[in-house]
Scaffold this motif. Structure first.
Motif, PDB file in Angstrom:
ATOM      1  N   PRO A  14       0.789  -1.231   0.000  1.00 16.95           N
ATOM      2  CA  PRO A  14       0.000   0.000   0.000  1.00 16.95           C
ATOM      3  C   PRO A  14       0.824   1.285   0.000  1.00 16.95           C
ATOM      4  CG  PRO A  14      -0.936  -1.590   1.524  1.00 16.95           C
ATOM      5  CD  PRO A  14       0.373  -2.157   1.082  1.00 16.95           C
ATOM      6  N   HIS A  15       2.071   1.202   0.443  1.00 13.04           N
ATOM      7  CA  HIS A  15       2.867   2.430   0.543  1.00 13.04           C
ATOM      8  C   HIS A  15       3.031   3.150  -0.785  1.00 13.04           C
ATOM      9  CE1 HIS A  15       6.449   0.420  -1.195  1.00 13.04           C
ATOM     10  NE2 HIS A  15       6.048  -0.628  -0.516  1.00 13.04           N
ATOM     11  N   VAL A  16       2.969   2.418  -1.921  1.00 14.45           N
ATOM     12  CA  VAL A  16       3.181   3.090  -3.212  1.00 14.45           C
ATOM     13  C   VAL A  16       2.028   4.026  -3.551  1.00 14.45           C
ATOM     14  CG1 VAL A  16       4.599   1.219  -4.131  1.00 14.45           C
ATOM     15  CG2 VAL A  16       2.139   1.229  -4.583  1.00 14.45           C
ATOM     16  N   TRP A  17       0.875   3.843  -2.881  1.00 19.25           N
ATOM     17  CA  TRP A  17      -0.302   4.645  -3.207  1.00 19.25           C
ATOM     18  C   TRP A  17      -0.440   5.879  -2.323  1.00 19.25           C
ATOM     19  CZ3 TRP A  17      -2.150   3.047  -7.621  1.00 19.25           C
ATOM     20  CH2 TRP A  17      -2.145   1.691  -7.952  1.00 19.25           C
ATOM     21  N   GLN A  18       0.569   6.213  -1.543  1.00 17.17           N
ATOM     22  CA  GLN A  18       0.440   7.273  -0.544  1.00 17.17           C
ATOM     23  C   GLN A  18      -0.185   8.550  -1.102  1.00 17.17           C
ATOM     24  OE1 GLN A  18       4.142   8.708   0.915  1.00 17.17           O
ATOM     25  NE2 GLN A  18       3.240  10.352   2.123  1.00 17.17           N
ATOM     26  N   GLU A  19       0.469   9.135  -2.077  1.00 17.82           N
ATOM     27  CA  GLU A  19      -0.022  10.426  -2.571  1.00 17.82           C
ATOM     28  C   GLU A  19      -1.287  10.264  -3.401  1.00 17.82           C
ATOM     29  OE1 GLU A  19       1.663  14.538  -4.610  1.00 17.82           O
ATOM     30  OE2 GLU A  19       3.032  12.903  -4.102  1.00 17.82           O
ATOM     31  N   VAL A 174      11.461   3.337 -14.940  1.00 14.84           N
ATOM     32  CA  VAL A 174      11.413   4.193 -13.751  1.00 14.84           C
ATOM     33  C   VAL A 174      11.478   5.667 -14.147  1.00 14.84           C
ATOM     34  CG1 VAL A 174      12.363   2.451 -12.205  1.00 14.84           C
ATOM     35  CG2 VAL A 174      13.920   3.982 -13.437  1.00 14.84           C
ATOM     36  N   ALA A 175      11.178   5.959 -15.413  1.00 13.45           N
ATOM     37  CA  ALA A 175      11.205   7.345 -15.892  1.00 13.45           C
ATOM     38  C   ALA A 175      10.289   8.213 -15.042  1.00 13.45           C
ATOM     39  CB  ALA A 175      10.766   7.405 -17.356  1.00 13.45           C
ATOM     40  N   GLY A 176      10.829   9.340 -14.602  1.00 12.50           N
ATOM     41  CA  GLY A 176      10.058  10.308 -13.837  1.00 12.50           C
ATOM     42  C   GLY A 176      10.000  10.067 -12.351  1.00 12.50           C
ATOM     43  N   VAL A 177      10.459   8.917 -11.871  1.00 16.00           N
ATOM     44  CA  VAL A 177      10.403   8.632 -10.434  1.00 16.00           C
ATOM     45  C   VAL A 177      11.522   9.393  -9.724  1.00 16.00           C
ATOM     46  CG1 VAL A 177      10.539   6.853  -8.654  1.00 16.00           C
ATOM     47  CG2 VAL A 177       9.415   6.345 -10.838  1.00 16.00           C
ATOM     48  N   ALA A 181      11.945   8.778  -4.011  1.00 11.84           N
ATOM     49  CA  ALA A 181      10.858   7.807  -4.138  1.00 11.84           C
ATOM     50  C   ALA A 181      11.397   6.439  -4.535  1.00 11.84           C
ATOM     51  CB  ALA A 181       9.834   8.289  -5.159  1.00 11.84           C
ATOM     52  N   LEU A 182      12.418   6.426  -5.388  1.00 13.62           N
ATOM     53  CA  LEU A 182      13.031   5.164  -5.780  1.00 13.62           C
ATOM     54  C   LEU A 182      13.765   4.535  -4.597  1.00 13.62           C
ATOM     55  CD1 LEU A 182      13.411   3.237  -8.134  1.00 13.62           C
ATOM     56  CD2 LEU A 182      15.468   4.514  -8.787  1.00 13.62           C
ATOM     57  N   ASP A 183      14.393   5.383  -3.779  1.00 12.03           N
ATOM     58  CA  ASP A 183      15.050   4.882  -2.568  1.00 12.03           C
ATOM     59  C   ASP A 183      14.035   4.218  -1.643  1.00 12.03           C
ATOM     60  OD1 ASP A 183      17.527   5.778  -3.385  1.00 12.03           O
ATOM     61  OD2 ASP A 183      17.390   7.681  -2.304  1.00 12.03           O
ATOM     62  N   ARG A 184      12.881   4.863  -1.447  1.00  9.52           N
ATOM     63  CA  ARG A 184      11.870   4.309  -0.550  1.00  9.52           C
ATOM     64  C   ARG A 184      11.249   3.040  -1.142  1.00  9.52           C
ATOM     65  NH1 ARG A 184       6.617   7.642   1.362  1.00  9.52           N
ATOM     66  NH2 ARG A 184       6.031   7.192  -0.784  1.00  9.52           N
ATOM     67  N   MET A 258       2.095   6.454  -9.966  1.00 10.46           N
ATOM     68  CA  MET A 258       1.722   6.872  -8.616  1.00 10.46           C
ATOM     69  C   MET A 258       2.894   7.519  -7.887  1.00 10.46           C
ATOM     70  SD  MET A 258       2.678   3.585  -8.919  1.00 10.46           S
ATOM     71  CE  MET A 258       1.170   2.658  -9.128  1.00 10.46           C
ATOM     72  N   LEU A 259       4.110   7.267  -8.381  1.00  7.39           N
ATOM     73  CA  LEU A 259       5.306   7.879  -7.795  1.00  7.39           C
ATOM     74  C   LEU A 259       5.818   9.052  -8.629  1.00  7.39           C
ATOM     75  CD1 LEU A 259       7.300   4.657  -6.798  1.00  7.39           C
ATOM     76  CD2 LEU A 259       5.671   5.978  -5.413  1.00  7.39           C
ATOM     77  N   SER A 260       5.622   8.984  -9.941  1.00  8.09           N
ATOM     78  CA  SER A 260       6.185  10.019 -10.818  1.00  8.09           C
ATOM     79  C   SER A 260       5.188  11.105 -11.195  1.00  8.09           C
ATOM     80  CB  SER A 260       6.716   9.365 -12.102  1.00  8.09           C
ATOM     81  OG  SER A 260       5.675   8.670 -12.781  1.00  8.09           O
ATOM     82  N   SER A 261       3.895  10.744 -11.302  1.00  6.36           N
ATOM     83  CA  SER A 261       2.881  11.717 -11.740  1.00  6.36           C
ATOM     84  C   SER A 261       1.568  11.502 -11.000  1.00  6.36           C
ATOM     85  CB  SER A 261       2.652  11.581 -13.258  1.00  6.36           C
ATOM     86  OG  SER A 261       3.837  11.717 -13.990  1.00  6.36           O
ATOM     87  N   PRO A 262       1.577  11.599  -9.676  1.00  8.42           N
ATOM     88  CA  PRO A 262       0.354  11.272  -8.923  1.00  8.42           C
ATOM     89  C   PRO A 262      -0.828  12.171  -9.255  1.00  8.42           C
ATOM     90  CG  PRO A 262       2.007  12.284  -7.489  1.00  8.42           C
ATOM     91  CD  PRO A 262       2.689  11.971  -8.785  1.00  8.42           C
TER      92      PRO A 262
END
Length: 526
Positions: A14-19, A174-177, A181-184, A258-262
């Motif tokens: 679920p953490h990837v959906w935070q924003e 992983v373009a745009g991440v 966010a990639l670290d997390r 969800m990480l690059s363009s929420p």
């Protein structure tokens, strides 16, 4: 109220959906981010805005001793659907990212009357009886899973280790991440239970009653145009995508929107839930598809002789003539009819060559999937050998002309050009694996092979309005060609799209075709 049930992909939770969750909640929606068994860790999530207190993050974690497979993940999603219940008139929208579409479809098949819509978020199209492993494009990763499965049978851990920070790209662009966010993503990644990848998806067919939307991330190499092309090819599995209940969207980002363009993702999800989006055209409903439209030049027909997978378009006269071998792109479904060697673009170039005194060659090779490049390469070698052995062909004067997705096949010819290869040409080629393809192997990287091309003349016909992800592979190749001093000539079609010959039948297109043919044939007669 719309209830979004968000299901993440491999190694994640679920953490990837935070924003995304926070923005959907602010838009007045209810959100359930599903912690899948074996992947639903909630430790480390304290203080993540937008996830605190969300239903579905209630501490549900699988029994460490339980077997986790696809069916258990389907049960996880079914439980969330049942907890919503629809008693207050909620509309449940299931969103499956990557692997997450497999448990989403399984759950929707079991609760079809409770689900208003499904959203495929940069995912494949799982079919009944097929395991999720089949959707992994990288052959080496699939082999790793099978090896781990064999070892698990001997008592080893039945799970696939999560990627390192550098390895995420093997599972999707992983373009745009952002770096943080990639670290997390890496820090919170968990091993994927092998049973979730190996157990076949079982569907009764009930899910076909549920409308759905596809969200394509162009950074992965996906696009609405490419999906429309699959429909136009007549591929049976893709015909349902032209149903008016199905819509599509594009996001200009990589595999992790969800990480690059929420913000853009949330707008898209809200539009998808409302039934908005682009609708595809059924095959042949708007006239011939792009690959079956007429060649832009009026070229006379020539006698054709079929030898196995090869068609020879023959000029007049008896003496041996140089030959131009035209290699179609792909992937092209095996069921496509007519087959590529009869497509107007290829037969048009072949007839043009025959009219100029050369043997024009079209062929069918078996590039039906991105995993088929090795087989397709062997087919092309076999076709060239057949052509060179024909007494009507000057075996020492051959040109190879590649189109679109056959671009990676140029690498072996560039790496070790035979003396009889007088020219290699490529029209709007894909010159490197697209992000969603995985690794093709060292034999299919033209930018690396060009260092060994020597004086081989290379003609590259470049579409000015090419898809950005394809254009990037062309520029990478041209940069390498310049670095190594390759003998390359670029024919530009500034206002041309991919397959410009039939998509853009303009005067500029016709002149570009003439120039390209003159250049290639000039090298054959020099």
């Amino acid at each position: 109220m719309t209830v979004f049930v968000l299901v993440s992909g491999l190694f994640t939770g679920p953490h990837v959906w935070q924003e995304t969750a926070a923005r959907l909640t602010a838009a007045g929606c209810e959100v359930r981010a599903v912690p899948l068994g074996g992947l639903g860790r909630i430790d480390g999530l304290d203080g993540l805005d937008g996830l605190d207190g969300l239903d579905g993050l209630d501490g549900k974690v699988s029994d460490p001793g339980a077997v986790t497979d696809l069916e258990s993940h389907i049960s996880d999603v079914v439980a969330v659907i049942d907890s919503v219940g629809g008693a207050r008139g909620e509309e449940i929208v299931l969103v499956g990212h990557d692997y997450g579409i497999h448990p989403v479809l399984g759950a929707a098949d079991r609760r079809a009357r409770s689900v208003a819509r499904i959203v495929y978020l940069d995912s494949g199209m799982p079919q009944d009886g097929v395991p999720a492993l089949a959707a992994v494009p990288d052959q080496l990763l699939r082999e790793q899973v099978m090896l781990l499965a064999a070892e698990a049978g001997k008592g080893a851990a039945a799970e696939l280790p999560p990627p390192s920070r550098e390895e995420w790209r093997l599972w999707g662009s992983v373009a745009g991440v952002p770096d943080e966010a990639l670290d997390r993503l890496t820090a919170l990644a968990e091993p994927q239970p092998l049973g979730t990848l190996l157990q076949p998806l079982r569907l009764t067919g009930a899910v076909t009653s549920v409308p759905f939307a596809g969200v394509l991330c162009t950074g992965s190499g996906s696009s609405i145009a490419l999906v429309q092309a699959r429909v136009d090819f007549g591929e049976p599995a893709f015909q349902a995508l032209a149903d008016p209940r199905v819509t599509f969207f594009e996001l200009s980002t990589g595999h992790w929107p969800m990480l690059s363009s929420p913000a853009e993702l949330v707008r898209t999800l809200l539009d998808a839930a409302a039934g908005r989006g682009h609708r595809l055209t059924p095959a042949n409903a708007a006239g011939p598809p792009a690959h079956l439209r007429p060649f832009p030049l009026d070229v006379p027909e020539a006698p054709v002789e079929r030898i196995g997978r090869v068609d020879l378009h023959l000029p007049s006269g008896d003496r041996p003539r140089p030959a131009v071998v035209l290699v179609h792109g792909g992937p092209v479904p095996a069921e496509a009819r007519p087959t590529p060697r009869e497509w107007p673009i290829l037969t048009g170039y072949a007839r043009y060559a025959a009219g100029r005194g050369m043997v024009g060659v079209t062929l069918d090779h078996r590039l039906h999937d991105v995993t088929d490049y090795g087989r397709a390469a062997a087919d092309v070698v076999d076709a060239v050998e057949r052509v060179r052995a024909d007494p009507r062909v000057d075996a020492d004067r051959i040109a190879l002309w590649f189109f679109s997705g056959s671009g990676p096949l140029t690498a072996s010819w560039l790496a070790a050009p035979p003396s009889w290869l007088r020219c290699l040409a490529a029209n709007y080629p894909i010159m490197a694996p697209l992000p969603a393809w995985g690794r093709l192997g060292s034999a299919f990287h033209p930018a690396e092979a060009i260092a060994h091309a020597g004086d081989l003349p290379v003609v590259l016909v470049r579409a000015g309005l090419e898809v950005a992800e394809i254009a990037a592979t062309v520029e990478e190749f041209l940069d390498a060609a310049k670095e190594h001093g390759a003998n390359i000539e670029v024919v530009d079609v500034p206002d041309g799209h991919h397959t410009f010959e039939t998509v853009d039948p303009t005067d500029a297109t016709r002149e570009a075709v003439r120039r390209a043919v003159r250049t290639v044939l000039g090298h054959l007669t020099a």
